[in-house]
Motif scaffolding. Structure first.
Motif, PDB file in Angstrom:
ATOM      1  N   GLU A   1       0.862  -1.186   0.000  1.00  0.00           N
ATOM      2  CA  GLU A   1       0.000   0.000   0.000  1.00  0.00           C
ATOM      3  C   GLU A   1       0.894   1.230   0.000  1.00  0.00           C
ATOM      4  OE1 GLU A   1      -3.285  -0.120  -0.139  1.00  0.00           O
ATOM      5  OE2 GLU A   1      -3.647  -2.251   0.313  1.00  0.00           O
ATOM      6  N   PHE A   2       0.680   2.152  -0.963  1.00  0.00           N
ATOM      7  CA  PHE A   2       1.470   3.368  -1.077  1.00  0.00           C
ATOM      8  C   PHE A   2       0.643   4.565  -0.600  1.00  0.00           C
ATOM      9  CE2 PHE A   2       2.974   0.477  -4.402  1.00  0.00           C
ATOM     10  CZ  PHE A   2       4.335   0.446  -4.130  1.00  0.00           C
ATOM     11  N   PHE A   3       1.307   5.515   0.068  1.00  0.00           N
ATOM     12  CA  PHE A   3       0.588   6.680   0.579  1.00  0.00           C
ATOM     13  C   PHE A   3       1.559   7.841   0.789  1.00  0.00           C
ATOM     14  CE2 PHE A   3       1.849   3.886   3.999  1.00  0.00           C
ATOM     15  CZ  PHE A   3       2.346   4.724   4.988  1.00  0.00           C
ATOM     16  N   ASP A   4       1.008   8.994   1.144  1.00  0.00           N
ATOM     17  CA  ASP A   4       1.784  10.217   1.399  1.00  0.00           C
ATOM     18  C   ASP A   4       2.721  10.550   0.239  1.00  0.00           C
ATOM     19  OD1 ASP A   4       0.504  10.469   3.779  1.00  0.00           O
ATOM     20  OD2 ASP A   4       2.225  10.040   5.057  1.00  0.00           O
ATOM     21  N   GLN A   5       2.186  10.448  -0.980  1.00  0.00           N
ATOM     22  CA  GLN A   5       2.986  10.804  -2.152  1.00  0.00           C
ATOM     23  C   GLN A   5       3.299  12.306  -2.121  1.00  0.00           C
ATOM     24  OE1 GLN A   5       0.251   8.923  -2.190  1.00  0.00           O
ATOM     25  NE2 GLN A   5       0.539   7.122  -3.487  1.00  0.00           N
ATOM     26  N   ASN A   6       4.575  12.636  -2.244  1.00  0.00           N
ATOM     27  CA  ASN A   6       5.062  14.025  -2.285  1.00  0.00           C
ATOM     28  C   ASN A   6       4.776  14.825  -1.014  1.00  0.00           C
ATOM     29  OD1 ASN A   6       6.255  13.865  -4.840  1.00  0.00           O
ATOM     30  ND2 ASN A   6       4.361  14.421  -5.887  1.00  0.00           N
ATOM     31  N   ALA A   7       4.463  14.154   0.083  1.00  0.00           N
ATOM     32  CA  ALA A   7       4.264  14.852   1.357  1.00  0.00           C
ATOM     33  C   ALA A   7       5.617  15.297   1.910  1.00  0.00           C
ATOM     34  CB  ALA A   7       3.569  13.928   2.353  1.00  0.00           C
ATOM     35  N   PRO A   8       5.646  16.403   2.668  1.00  0.00           N
ATOM     36  CA  PRO A   8       6.925  16.866   3.248  1.00  0.00           C
ATOM     37  C   PRO A   8       7.583  15.769   4.088  1.00  0.00           C
ATOM     38  CG  PRO A   8       5.222  18.534   3.506  1.00  0.00           C
ATOM     39  CD  PRO A   8       4.523  17.302   2.993  1.00  0.00           C
ATOM     40  N   LEU A   9       8.866  15.539   3.850  1.00  0.00           N
ATOM     41  CA  LEU A   9       9.573  14.450   4.518  1.00  0.00           C
ATOM     42  C   LEU A   9      11.068  14.707   4.453  1.00  0.00           C
ATOM     43  CD1 LEU A   9       9.614  11.534   5.752  1.00  0.00           C
ATOM     44  CD2 LEU A   9       9.695  10.680   3.393  1.00  0.00           C
ATOM     45  N   VAL A  10      11.747  14.556   5.603  1.00  0.00           N
ATOM     46  CA  VAL A  10      13.200  14.633   5.646  1.00  0.00           C
ATOM     47  C   VAL A  10      13.711  13.384   6.363  1.00  0.00           C
ATOM     48  CG1 VAL A  10      15.221  15.879   6.475  1.00  0.00           C
ATOM     49  CG2 VAL A  10      13.218  17.156   5.671  1.00  0.00           C
ATOM     50  N   ILE A  11      14.474  12.572   5.670  1.00  0.00           N
ATOM     51  CA  ILE A  11      15.026  11.340   6.234  1.00  0.00           C
ATOM     52  C   ILE A  11      16.483  11.584   6.585  1.00  0.00           C
ATOM     53  CG2 ILE A  11      15.598   8.928   5.779  1.00  0.00           C
ATOM     54  CD1 ILE A  11      13.186   8.849   3.892  1.00  0.00           C
TER      55      ILE A  11
END
Length: 322
Positions: free
Chosen positions: A301-311
């Protein structure tokens, strides 16, 4: 979107020696999670076109079978809309349910096991009389459809344009496993292009670990252990260059993650793998993926496409001794 690098070979070899001598001779054994944190084992026998038996075992988070009074089973096909069959199970042991169903067509099937109004588990498999699953998967026997390939290409372009993505991947081998409970590995992952990714991988009774990769540095930690870091080559965590897809076919439409999706079915020869993508009609996002390959039944299941994220690699992994 490919299978996470989890060492399944040992599990699969052990599974080949699973629960022999049982009067229920399951051809495949699939295991996926419910909404309440447990899992359901679905076994199918003889896994042929026509009459089949389903055996259902509900497992808690400690891998113990849970007594279950009954469940409903809903069968449908990914190639067409509508419910094919619905059956109520009967108790055969304190912690086992069974029912009889008919799988009268080849191709992709969905089996939804309804434990209650709030709890269920969904399974996907591909029925083909030429196959000897779960370790042998046959290639296509039909011509590819150009219109279906257009949907696939749109989804691929949309995926390649993503900057960030999160996903949850459940991998089961199709074999009963050494304890007869099926092999189940779940990966929660997040990626940030161009070269950052974080995996949390759980294989109950076997392993649990985290891996971070940022640029040329990779750090991993088994549960309860210290971080181990090393240099590695930088790479795109969302790379799909391994796909050389063919045998495209359109399936049904359904709502996934709040968006109406078009199912597109295809085959990737380099993996000997069949895929189903649920492609968002408005966004073009791949909302869900199912892959069937030798020893791999993988639902993502894929989600939060292009949501703000810093790894970032955790600070404790960067500290001396980390």
């Amino acid at each position: 979107m490919r299978a996470c690098c989890v060492p399944l070979l040992a599990l699969i070899l052990l599974a080949a020696c699973g629960s022999g001598g049982n009067e229920f001779e399951a051809k495949i054994a699939l295991r996926y999670a419910t909404q309440d944190g447990g899992t359901v084992l679905l076994e199918v026998a003889p896994f042929n076109v026509g009459a089949n038996r389903l055996r259902i075992t509900v497992l808690d988070s400690n891998e113990h079978a849970v007594a279950t009074a009954n469940a409903r089973v809903r069968l449908s096909r990914l190639e067409s809309n509508g419910l094919v069959e619905e059956e109520t199970t009967h108790l055969v042991k304190q912690d086992r349910l069974e029912t009889e169903v008919r799988l009268d067509e080849t191709g992709w099937w969905q089996t939804e096991v309804m434990l209650s109004a709030q709890e269920s588990a969904t399974f996907y498999f591909r029925l083909d009389p030429r196959a000897n699953p779960p370790l042998e998967i046959p290639p296509p026997d039909y011509q590819s459809d150009e219109n279906s390939e257009v949907v696939y290409q749109r989804a691929l372009d949309s995926y390649n344009s993503l900057t960030t993505l999160k996903w949850r991947e459940e991998l089961t081998s199709g074999l009963p496993g050494p304890a007869g409970n099926g092999v189940w590995v779940v990966t929660d992952a997040e990626a940030q292009r161009p070269d950052r990714v974080h995996y949390h991988v759980l294989s109950p009774g076997s392993s649990e670990y985290d891996t971070y990769r940022v640029g040329n540095t990779s750090c991993s930690r088994d549960r309860g252990q210290s971080w181990q870091c090393n240099s590695t080559s930088s790479s795109d965590p969302l790379n799909l260059n391994y796909l050389r897809s063919t045998a495209f076919k359109l399936g049904r439409q359904e709502v996934v993650d709040g968006e109406n999706t078009q199912v597109v079915l295809f085959y990737n020869p380099s993996q000997q793998a069949w895929y189903t993508w649920w492609v968002g009609s408005e966004t073009g996002y791949v909302r869900r993926q199912m892959m069937v390959a030798p020893g791999h039944y993988m639902l993502t299941e894929f989600f939060d496409q292009n949501a703000p994220l810093v790894i970032q690699i955790p600070a404790e992994a960067q500290a001396p001794g980390g």
